[in-house]
Each structure stands twice: as C-alpha cells, then as structure tokens.
Design an enzyme around this catalytic site. Sequence first.
Site, mmCIF file in Angstrom:
data_model
loop_
_atom_site.group_PDB
_atom_site.id
_atom_site.type_symbol
_atom_site.label_atom_id
_atom_site.label_comp_id
_atom_site.label_asym_id
_atom_site.label_seq_id
_atom_site.Cartn_x
_atom_site.Cartn_y
_atom_site.Cartn_z
ATOM 1 N N SER A 41 0.673 -0.792 -0.564
ATOM 2 C CA SER A 41 -0.117 0.230 -0.011
ATOM 3 C C SER A 41 1.135 1.284 0.062
ATOM 4 O O SER A 41 2.250 1.019 0.294
ATOM 5 C CB SER A 41 -0.751 0.698 1.062
ATOM 6 O OG SER A 41 -0.039 0.095 2.725
ATOM 7 N N LYS A 42 -0.023 2.348 -0.344
ATOM 8 C CA LYS A 42 0.681 3.787 -0.218
ATOM 9 C C LYS A 42 1.904 3.965 1.205
ATOM 10 O O LYS A 42 2.652 5.068 1.209
ATOM 11 C CB LYS A 42 -0.174 4.842 -0.497
ATOM 12 C CG LYS A 42 0.681 6.363 -1.150
ATOM 13 C CD LYS A 42 -0.374 7.076 -0.937
ATOM 14 C CE LYS A 42 -0.930 8.272 -0.048
ATOM 15 N NZ LYS A 42 0.494 8.365 0.642
ATOM 16 N N ARG A 43 1.434 3.325 2.046
ATOM 17 C CA ARG A 43 1.883 3.566 3.677
ATOM 18 C C ARG A 43 2.641 2.590 3.421
ATOM 19 O O ARG A 43 3.231 3.451 3.957
ATOM 20 C CB ARG A 43 0.726 2.946 4.575
ATOM 21 C CG ARG A 43 -0.138 3.973 5.397
ATOM 22 C CD ARG A 43 -1.441 3.384 6.671
ATOM 23 N NE ARG A 43 -2.373 3.230 5.833
ATOM 24 C CZ ARG A 43 -2.812 2.272 5.523
ATOM 25 N NH1 ARG A 43 -2.686 1.296 7.090
ATOM 26 N NH2 ARG A 43 -3.920 1.773 5.420
ATOM 27 N N GLY A 101 5.301 2.349 1.384
ATOM 28 C CA GLY A 101 6.096 3.716 0.778
ATOM 29 C C GLY A 101 6.343 4.298 1.726
ATOM 30 O O GLY A 101 7.642 4.820 1.815
ATOM 31 N N ASP A 102 5.383 5.218 2.330
ATOM 32 C CA ASP A 102 5.623 6.724 3.310
ATOM 33 C C ASP A 102 6.697 5.559 4.359
ATOM 34 O O ASP A 102 7.196 6.591 5.116
ATOM 35 C CB ASP A 102 4.088 6.939 4.064
ATOM 36 C CG ASP A 102 3.681 7.378 2.920
ATOM 37 O OD1 ASP A 102 4.206 7.439 1.658
ATOM 38 O OD2 ASP A 102 2.718 7.723 3.041
#
Length: 524
Positions: free
Chosen positions: A281-283, A285-286
């Site tokens: 998920s994008k999270r 990546g963050d």
Amino acid sequence: MQKKMYFCTKFISYLLFTKMAERKVRVRFAPSPTGPLHIGGVRTALYNYLFAHQHNGELVFRIEDTDSHRFVQGAEEYIIESFKWLGIKFDEGVSFGGQHGPYRQSERREIYKEYVQQLLDNGKAYIAFDTPEELDQKRNKTPNFQYDSHTRMQMRNSLTMDRSEWKQRIEDGEQYVVRFKVEPGQEIHIHDLIRGEVTVKSDIIDDKVLYKSSDELPTYHLANIVDDHLMEITHVIRGEEWLPSAPLHVLLYHAFGWDDTMPQFAHLPLLLKPEGKGKLSKRDGDRLGFPVFPLEWHDPKTGEVCSGYRESGYFPEAVVNFLALLGWHPGTDQEIFSLRELVNLFDITKCSKSGARFDYQKGIWFNHEYILRKSDDEIAHLFAPIVANNGIDETMERITLVVHMMKDRVNFVKELWELCSFFFIAPIEYDEKTVRKRWKEDSAQVMGELADVLENIEDFSIEEQEKTVLAWVAEKGYKLGDVMNAFRLALVGIGKGPGMFDISAFLGKVETIKRLRRAIEILK
Ligand code: GLU
C-alpha cells in the site's frame, strides 16, 4: 452413429480452434481514473504490453470511468504521462485513436443501453426498484442477505410486479437498476492462463447491478464485458483482485451468446509489502521511504504530494526491468533485460500464482545497475544541470571525467553532487574526525614538501605524479599511507574519494598546490 458424433464434435472444435487461432491477439489496459496509477497497475500494463508484442498483437488503452463519484481530476492525464515516461506504448485508445472508439466509457452510454436492453429482452436481466434504504433494511434483518435466485421473488422488481406496474413506475420517473439474473445450479469454468481451471458455482453469485437509471450509466461489469467484446479483446490480463469478478464476466459472455469470442483470462499475482505479508500500500512507501507511483502526484483535493519513481531519480528502464520480474522470472540468473528482451522471453503461463514481495531495495539496485550500463556521456548530461545549479561553470568534458571516476558509487544521479562537489569546490573546512586521525604532527611539514615536489612536475598526468611522488616518499623514508591520507584530507576535506592522483590530475597543478597550501595554513 457414435463415430459420426465423434467427427461432428471434432469438426466443431476444429472450427472453434481455427476461429480463435485466426483472431489477432488484442489485450487492453483499462484503468479507472480514480487517482494516481499504483505501481501494481504499471506492472499489469507492462505484462499486457509484453504479451501483445510477443504475439504481434495490439494493446488498447481504455478508461473505465463509469463510476462518476470516484472520478479524480487529472488522473487520466497522469496515467498517460506515466506510460510515456516508461516507454510503454499503446496501439489504440484514449489519446491514441483507433477503430474501436470511443475508448472512454463515459462516452459510450448509448452503446451500453443497447446491450442492457438486449439482456432485458432475452430475460437475462430484470428491472429492480428497491431503494438503498429498503436494501439496508433487508440486510439488517437477514444476515448474509444476497439478492439472488432465492430472494429476488421477495423484492420489488419486474419479476414480482405486473408488466403494467413496472412500466408505469419507469414512466413516472422512479429510479431503478437493471440486475443480472443469475441462474442457480450452474458450474462456471474459468480458464486462467496462470491459475489453470477455476470452477465456481453460480449459486454464490448475486444478481449484480448492471445499470443504474440515476446516472444512465452501466456498472463496471457490464461496461467491461461489452467493451472487451466490441474491442475484440482476446486476453484479459489483470490483477488478482479482479479474479472474483471473472465468473460473472463469463456468465455475461454466455448471456450475450459470445462464447466463441470469450477472452482467455490471466490474473496476475498481488504485489505484497516488502516484509512479504499483506498487500502493498501507499503507507508502506511512506513508512519505508519508497514511491508506489510512477510519477509524483499532487492530490487535487487534499493538496497532498506523493513521491514518484521519475522524480526520485529512477530510470524508466530500471523501473520496467524491476517490475517485469515481480511475479515472473525467466528461470535463469540473468536479471538485466531490455524491453525487447522481455518481449522475447516473457511467458504469461510462467507467472507465479502467489503474491510477489515488493523488494524496493532491489529496485534501487536495478537503478544502480543501469547507471553502470549507461555511458559516462549520458550520465554526465544528466549531472551537468545539477552542477550548473550549484553555481559551477564546467565543461562537459570535465563533468564526464568526474562521472567516469564516481558513477559506480551511486544509485541515483542526484547522489553524485554530494559525493563529487569537492572536484569543483575546494574544501573550506576539514572533517574533524579525519583531521584527528590523519593529520599528524609532521603532516604540515610533509605536505609542504609534497607541494614543492609537485611544483616541479612538468607533465601533471596521473602516471608522472605517481612516479615522482612515490620516488620522493621512498627517498625520504616516509610512510606512504600517512602521506596519502594527509594529501587526501587537504584536497577533499574528508577521508573519501577516488584515487589521489586521479583527483590531483583532475584539479591540475595550480589548484592542487593551492589546496595543499591552504590546508597547511589552516591545519598547521
Ligand atoms: N477498471 C478496472 C481497473 O481499474 C479494470 C479491471 C479489468 O482489467 O477488468 O483496474
């Protein structure tokens, strides 16, 4: 009689086979413009591209925007720009043109209406008036409520009303949906190129909504099938998350009588978190500091900025290479592939069924490998603007020389500046730790002597310097390591960098001696 039957079926399958064989391979990538394209979507498009090209087929770019609530401004343009950057070309579709357009589903309303009507006329679908509130009520009362063959006769639809009544309701402007009438007791066979034969019982499928009068638009399922058929799609290659939709899609093909042009399916493995468990998920990546989108994305609503591979300094070829191996492998040790090689080697049937761990470190490794494989010239052209932005006026030739010495030390071109700035800017301070360790009692005196020795060298080439300096060190009985460490500190300011004479030869005699004298002055 039996023999005749046998030949008959043989003949039919022969016809079917040749008909299939005659069809040109056509695949599609069909994103919904609901935000930036996720990196998993990029891999899906890439696999479609590879498949199309290795079969001399065509790749269609379709925008599936029938869900107006989820539409996001700029998403379509973003997707197109992403593929342009990656070098993944489409043969037809939105912004590319072609014979099967329009390719934006919101522009195909009239087409879908015709097909919805066809299903209604053939008794394969029906009209339902149940309001969202009524459906909620039903769900609250009956756990696991499903609108299907067991429940549809308790609901408010054209199957439970007189024809005159439901006709009147429509005329009065009451909103309705069209539902697919799924017949129970059937076995649905999906032939998946990756997963093999998947069999599903029709009883578990609900009477899916195919069309909504409120926005006069079909839902994803109907539009998807009608378009795949009309656009003559032969293979549907898409993410695993769409596997649950496949049985319904097969039933829709049956309902329309399009069995002989039913596409083959291939549901690609999920991309998993770097740790290996759960969907990427994008999270993630963050949290771990890597992009999950091809390009930087500026959210038009929240103003949030999400990092992209392009802006982070990745080469598109490296991203393509990295993604190609997430879920498929040619089975050899080779890891670096051009797009052309991938087209030749790719085999959809060899994709893995289980999820592919998104090893972003491997992505960084690929970028490093591509830096090494690119010419010094090419990297220098990318590095030159960074040099100029730092206020340095240098020739391309000298920038190329620096790149030649340093490119094997970085993963990204942008990392070069920090590592190489000393080539262009003399140190104004000296790393404390290195000074303590490398600048000895006699260093100032020895460096003074070295400056004199260098002063007398005519030809300031690497070889000449090396010869002369080594001879002097030997003659004086100095420790070579001590001399070189102090020399490095004086020229670079820290204890790192390439070979000392590479540096001094690059700087030239005047600058080298100037830096030596300044270090002596400051460090004493
Ligand atoms: N519109 C779907 C998506 O956003 C397409 C799924 C499919 O390929 O059938 O991915």
